[in-house]
Design an enzyme around this catalytic site. Structure first.
Site, PDB file in Angstrom:
ATOM      1  N   PRO A   1     -21.496 -46.370  38.710  1.00 11.64           N
ATOM      2  CA  PRO A   1     -21.615 -46.798  37.320  1.00 11.64           C
ATOM      3  C   PRO A   1     -21.196 -45.765  36.286  1.00 11.64           C
ATOM      4  CG  PRO A   1     -23.739 -46.138  38.158  1.00 11.64           C
ATOM      5  CD  PRO A   1     -22.798 -46.075  39.327  1.00 11.64           C
TER       6      PRO A   1
ATOM      7  N   ASP B   1      -9.631 -46.979  37.118  1.00 13.92           N
ATOM      8  CA  ASP B   1      -9.832 -47.752  35.892  1.00 13.92           C
ATOM      9  C   ASP B   1     -10.699 -46.979  34.910  1.00 13.92           C
ATOM     10  OD1 ASP B   1     -12.503 -48.306  36.304  1.00 13.92           O
ATOM     11  OD2 ASP B   1     -12.178 -50.312  37.109  1.00 13.92           O
TER      12      ASP B   1
ATOM     13  N   LYS C   1      -8.560 -51.316  31.951  1.00 12.80           N
ATOM     14  CA  LYS C   1      -8.732 -51.869  30.615  1.00 12.80           C
ATOM     15  C   LYS C   1      -9.024 -50.751  29.634  1.00 12.80           C
ATOM     16  CE  LYS C   1     -12.135 -54.720  30.617  1.00 12.80           C
ATOM     17  NZ  LYS C   1     -13.053 -55.826  30.319  1.00 12.80           N
TER      18      LYS C   1
ATOM     19  N   GLY D   1     -14.760 -48.832  38.813  1.00 17.25           N
ATOM     20  CA  GLY D   1     -16.130 -48.609  38.355  1.00 17.25           C
ATOM     21  C   GLY D   1     -17.090 -49.443  39.190  1.00 17.25           C
ATOM     22  N   GLY D   2     -18.293 -48.948  39.416  1.00 17.05           N
ATOM     23  CA  GLY D   2     -19.314 -49.710  40.137  1.00 17.05           C
ATOM     24  C   GLY D   2     -18.914 -49.965  41.579  1.00 17.05           C
ATOM     25  N   ASP D   3     -19.022 -51.211  41.991  1.00 16.37           N
ATOM     26  CA  ASP D   3     -18.670 -51.626  43.351  1.00 16.37           C
ATOM     27  C   ASP D   3     -17.418 -52.496  43.257  1.00 16.37           C
ATOM     28  OD1 ASP D   3     -20.521 -52.629  46.194  1.00 16.37           O
ATOM     29  OD2 ASP D   3     -18.492 -53.262  45.717  1.00 16.37           O
TER      30      ASP D   3
ATOM     31  N   THR E   1     -23.324 -50.660  42.223  1.00 15.85           N
ATOM     32  CA  THR E   1     -22.906 -51.561  41.144  1.00 15.85           C
ATOM     33  C   THR E   1     -23.751 -51.309  39.897  1.00 15.85           C
ATOM     34  OG1 THR E   1     -22.343 -53.838  40.610  1.00 15.85           O
ATOM     35  CG2 THR E   1     -24.424 -53.499  41.780  1.00 15.85           C
TER      36      THR E   1
ATOM     37  N   MET F   1     -20.192 -58.159  31.620  1.00 18.15           N
ATOM     38  CA  MET F   1     -19.153 -58.528  30.651  1.00 18.15           C
ATOM     39  C   MET F   1     -19.650 -59.580  29.670  1.00 18.15           C
ATOM     40  SD  MET F   1     -15.942 -58.691  33.338  1.00 18.15           S
ATOM     41  CE  MET F   1     -16.882 -59.382  34.687  1.00 18.15           C
TER      42      MET F   1
HETATM   43  N1  SAH Z   1     -17.307 -53.458  39.503  1.00 20.30           N
HETATM   44  C1  SAH Z   1     -18.171 -53.152  38.396  1.00 20.30           C
HETATM   45  C2  SAH Z   1     -18.167 -54.212  37.332  1.00 20.30           C
HETATM   46  C3  SAH Z   1     -16.853 -54.335  36.630  1.00 20.30           C
HETATM   47  S1  SAH Z   1     -16.891 -55.575  35.387  1.00 20.30           S
HETATM   48  C4  SAH Z   1     -19.588 -52.923  38.930  1.00 20.30           C
HETATM   49  O1  SAH Z   1     -19.845 -53.143  40.108  1.00 20.30           O
HETATM   50  O2  SAH Z   1     -20.453 -52.494  38.159  1.00 20.30           O
HETATM   51  C5  SAH Z   1     -17.180 -54.593  33.956  1.00 20.30           C
HETATM   52  C6  SAH Z   1     -18.585 -54.810  33.448  1.00 20.30           C
HETATM   53  O3  SAH Z   1     -19.483 -54.087  34.246  1.00 20.30           O
HETATM   54  C7  SAH Z   1     -18.826 -54.321  32.045  1.00 20.30           C
HETATM   55  O4  SAH Z   1     -18.404 -55.261  31.081  1.00 20.30           O
HETATM   56  C8  SAH Z   1     -20.320 -54.162  32.041  1.00 20.30           C
HETATM   57  O5  SAH Z   1     -20.967 -55.394  31.881  1.00 20.30           O
HETATM   58  C9  SAH Z   1     -20.580 -53.690  33.471  1.00 20.30           C
HETATM   59  N2  SAH Z   1     -20.697 -52.227  33.556  1.00 20.30           N
HETATM   60  C10 SAH Z   1     -19.931 -51.394  34.250  1.00 20.30           C
HETATM   61  N3  SAH Z   1     -20.363 -50.127  34.136  1.00 20.30           N
HETATM   62  C11 SAH Z   1     -21.444 -50.175  33.345  1.00 20.30           C
HETATM   63  C12 SAH Z   1     -22.353 -49.200  32.855  1.00 20.30           C
HETATM   64  N4  SAH Z   1     -22.223 -47.901  33.159  1.00 20.30           N
HETATM   65  N5  SAH Z   1     -23.374 -49.602  32.061  1.00 20.30           N
HETATM   66  C13 SAH Z   1     -23.525 -50.902  31.749  1.00 20.30           C
HETATM   67  N6  SAH Z   1     -22.697 -51.862  32.174  1.00 20.30           N
HETATM   68  C14 SAH Z   1     -21.666 -51.511  32.968  1.00 20.30           C
END
Ligand code: SAH
Length: 509
Positions: free
Chosen positions: A13, A36, A58, A89-91, A119, A174
């Site tokens: 994250p 990204d 993005k 980002g995230g998973d 995630t 999102m």
């Molecule tokens: N693959 C990512 C999500 C990508 S979609 C995951 O697993 O987290 C992008 C959305 O993820 C953003 O619009 C937001 O809603 C969320 N997001 C990603 N990183 C974040 C963070 N550090 N804090 C809060 N929301 C986050």
């Protein structure tokens, strides 16, 4: 096809500490990193310096590259025989286009591996201070997107009514721009408008914010707070557990922005200690260490290192620069021969041990008297030949004391402190805008260069309180008119951080 391979990797994250061991491992052997905009810049540092770095994702709400372009970028590089790390980002498997990218690779016949990540839903809940499920509140959790497709795709629509009726937690990715719509649909579907709801902005990043309310008023509250993407909306009774489970805000330095002015290669340790306490370190190196120019004096002394009775090293930097010089002369630890070695402080001893040398004497205290006492206890100082390789600017207390005891002391400047030629933009910006709660100064040179920089930038240096490492730095700082607010009892980085905690505690947080 060459040895090309693609890793589709979750970068977590934000906080680099939440990247998996596997992700770090594969980054370490990347030829190219395609990342990204939700990836923390420090994560990219784990790729080899020579690896190609390709930002693709993005910026705000604008997609800079189409999914096809990204797929092609991965395929092209793999076909050229490269090891490609695609960092998301995230998973990558949660709203991360894993399906699209893996399909493209399969079609192109390119082998790949997927590395999952933390995630943002898990991270946001935990860092905001509540669980996603709970036996008394939420037997399920649903991850949904609040983003409506505008590309005419034919995927299934979200059944908001069913979601509204489900008893578990709902996490909306999102969904910030459409928060009003999303909340309205859930309420219309039958979800109680009094359901506790949180918006977590930039979870795990410095400046993370949490806005709480109810499903009925969260859209207004988030708008008033000016919440922007990336942020998550979390709806459910679990949000109400925050009062009992919160931990991040309880860290002693939570929310404090602290300027770290040590040399770039040394800033990491202090930054790490500060981060551990919840502070946000901002690095602005104000000193740079560099070897003194080549002199025959240095070479002669190092070539007969073995002939001294004592070699005294007073810092890990002295050890580093000494060994760099030895290496340049084609020498190694054997150059010391039977000379006795004294390391001032455990850090210096550690640095020496790393070079294969066990210090004969390690005085525990950082004062000249303690050192002289320790040496004298070991062997007769009168007539002994002593070499002190050190910084050009170092003070003469130790050599003077040894000379007084009858030793023949040779001081050898091997490195010097200089002002860095350039400064990182982020640190400069924070200083100019005064967005800092504390400035840390770990040496007199740092204090002098800080005062100079403030003057050059036209920033009033008397506004931001300073934390110094010890009495010598304190004297310099005070002479320069800097407001010294923190002086540790123990003159170490840990001592400094502990004293900073006490200072903020006394201020009332
Ligand atoms: N693959 C990512 C999500 C990508 S979609 C995951 O697993 O987290 C992008 C959305 O993820 C953003 O619009 C937001 O809603 C969320 N997001 C990603 N990183 C974040 C963070 N550090 N804090 C809060 N929301 C986050």
């Amino acid at each position: 096809m060459g040895k090309g391979f693609v890793y589709l990797v979750g970068a977590g994250p934000g906080d680099p500490g939440l990247v998996t061991v596997r992700a770090r491992e594969v980054l370490g052997r990347a030829d190219a990193v395609v990342y990204d905009n939700l990836v923390h810049p420090r994560v990219l540092d784990w790729a080899p310096a020579g690896a190609e770095r390709v930002p693709m994702g993005k910026i705000g709400h604008v997609h800079q590259h189409s999914q096809e372009e990204i797929n092609q970028a991965l395929v092209d590089r793999a076909r050229a025989g490269k090891v490609v790390v695609r960092l998301k980002g995230g998973d990558p498997a949660v709203f991360g286009r894993l399906g699209e990218e893996a399909t493209a690779l399969t079609r192109a016949g390119i082998p790949f591996e997927v590395v999952p990540g933390v995630t943002s839903a898990s991270a946001a809940a935990v860092y905001a201070g509540f669980p996603l499920t709970h036996r008394d509140h939420a037997p399920s959790v649903t991850l949904v997107t609040g983003h409506r497709r505008r590309d005419g795709g034919t995927g299934p629509e979200i059944d908001w009514q069913a979601l509204a009726r489900a008893s578990g937690t709902v996490v909306i990715y999102m969904g910030i721009r459409q928060l009003g719509d999303v909340a309205r649909r859930l309420v219309e579907g039958g979800k109680d408008p009094a359901t506790p709801t949180a918006v977590v902005e930039r979870a795990t990043w410095p400046g993370q914010r949490v806005v709480t309310g109810t499903l009925g008023d969260i859209a207004d509250r988030a708008r008033e707070a000016g919440v922007k993407a990336p942020a998550l909306v979390i709806v459910g009774g679990v949000v109400g557990l925050r009062a009992r489970c919160e931990w991040l805000g309880n860290k002693p330095l939570f929310g404090k922005r602290v300027l770290v002015t040590r040399a770039a290669h040394q800033a990491g340790e202090l930054s790490g200690l500060l981060r551990e306490r919840g502070a946000e370190p901002v690095e602005l190196p104000l000193i740079e260490l560099r070897p003194c120019g080549h002199t025959s004096g240095i070479e002669a002394a190092l070539r007969k290192l073995f002939a001294y009775d004592w070699v005294i090293l007073s810092s890990a930097n002295a050890v580093r620069f000494l060994f760099e010089r030895l290496e340049a002369l084609g020498l190694d630890a054997r150059a010391f021969g039977a000379a006795r070695v004294c390391a001032v402080g455990p850090r210096t001893a550690e640095a020496l041990a790393g070079r294969g040398i066990r210090a004969d004497v390690v005085p525990g205290r950082y004062v000249a008297e303690a050192l002289v006492e320790a040496l004298a206890a070991h062997a007769e100082l009168r007539g002994a030949s002593v070499l002190v390789p050190r910084a050009r600017e170092a003070r003469d207390v130790i050599p003077n004391e040894l000379t007084r005891m009858g030793a023949r002391v040779e001081v050898l400047p091997i490195y010097e402190n200089v002002k860095p030629a350039t400064h990182p933009a982020e640190g400069l910006q924070a200083l100019k805008e005064g967005r800092l709660d504390l400035v840390t100064l770990a040496s007199s040179s740092a204090a002098r260069n800080y005062a100079d920089l403030c003057r050059d930038l036209g920033v009033p240096a008397d506004r931001i309180p300073c934390a110094v490492i010890g009495p010598a730095t304190e004297r310099t700082a005070r002479t320069l008119g800097l407001p010294v607010a923190v002086v540790p009892a123990e003159y170490t980085l840990r001592g400094l951080v502990a004293a900073a905690e006490e200072y903020f505690l006394a201020l009332g947080g």
